[in-house]
Design a protein around this motif. Structure first.
Motif, mmCIF file in Angstrom:
data_model
loop_
_atom_site.group_PDB
_atom_site.id
_atom_site.type_symbol
_atom_site.label_atom_id
_atom_site.label_comp_id
_atom_site.label_asym_id
_atom_site.label_seq_id
_atom_site.Cartn_x
_atom_site.Cartn_y
_atom_site.Cartn_z
ATOM 1 N N THR A 68 1.009 39.410 43.398
ATOM 2 C CA THR A 68 -0.298 39.678 42.807
ATOM 3 C C THR A 68 -0.128 40.333 41.443
ATOM 4 O O THR A 68 0.948 40.809 41.090
ATOM 5 N N GLY A 126 -11.087 41.522 43.981
ATOM 6 C CA GLY A 126 -9.761 42.089 44.178
ATOM 7 C C GLY A 126 -9.830 43.387 44.959
ATOM 8 O O GLY A 126 -10.864 43.736 45.514
ATOM 9 N N GLU A 148 -6.324 45.115 41.718
ATOM 10 C CA GLU A 148 -5.258 44.164 41.994
ATOM 11 C C GLU A 148 -5.920 42.862 42.435
ATOM 12 O O GLU A 148 -6.678 42.842 43.394
ATOM 13 N N LYS A 150 -6.429 39.370 44.097
ATOM 14 C CA LYS A 150 -5.942 38.829 45.362
ATOM 15 C C LYS A 150 -5.073 37.622 45.089
ATOM 16 O O LYS A 150 -5.368 36.806 44.214
ATOM 17 N N GLY A 151 -3.969 37.538 45.802
ATOM 18 C CA GLY A 151 -3.022 36.437 45.612
ATOM 19 C C GLY A 151 -3.431 35.258 46.320
ATOM 20 O O GLY A 151 -3.595 34.172 46.222
#
Length: 151
Positions: A68, A126, A148, A150-151
């Motif tokens: 991420t 995120g 962060e 989200k992946g």
């Protein structure tokens, strides 16, 4: 032939003191009403493309766990000050008001500050974190706002 007295100087038709007052108001206006806006979060989210930082902060991008990406900004305060605690609460209130999600425990490892408090909100955009870290050796308390993706 004689210059006008200083109290009668005019700029663009306005007395000089009025013009100066307007300029001062414009200079401080961006900090008025932070608690009622989403400015810190919006600027944080756009940092990677604009390079603009929320007022008074220092920001950087980072690579998170599991590939991420994120942005983190911090503000420094005197060690364990009331101002740091109040600011942290204000930022957390802004996150909850401006982004829809649910609070979740944060399980990321920490770098062993003297004390550490983190609040996380898992939202569609995120994971938002508001972290307060006391650093005795530096005699500072740092408040972080990060997002962060989200992946």
């Amino acid at each position: 032939m004689f210059p006008k007295p200083p109290s009668d100087h005019r700029v663009a038709g306005q007395p000089l003191p009025v013009r100066l007052g307007i300029l001062i108001l414009l200079a401080v206006y961006p900090t008025i009403g932070w608690a009622d806006s989403c400015d810190r979060i919006t600027v944080l989210e756009r940092f990677a493309t604009t390079g603009a930082e929320p007022n008074g902060s220092t920001c950087a991008t980072y690579a998170g766990l599991n590939g991420t990406k994120g942005v983190s900004c911090y503000w420094a305060f005197p060690f364990r000050s009331h101002e740091a605690a109040a600011f942290s609460n204000d930022v957390w209130t802004e996150v909850k008001r401006c982004r829809v999600g649910h609070a979740s425990p944060d399980t990321n490892p920490v770098n062993h500050p003297d004390s550490y408090d983190v609040r996380a909100l898992n939202a569609n955009q995120g994971i938002y974190r508001v972290t307060t870290k006391d650093k005795n050796q530096r005699q500072r308390t740092f408040v972080f706002l990060s997002v962060e993706q989200k992946g």
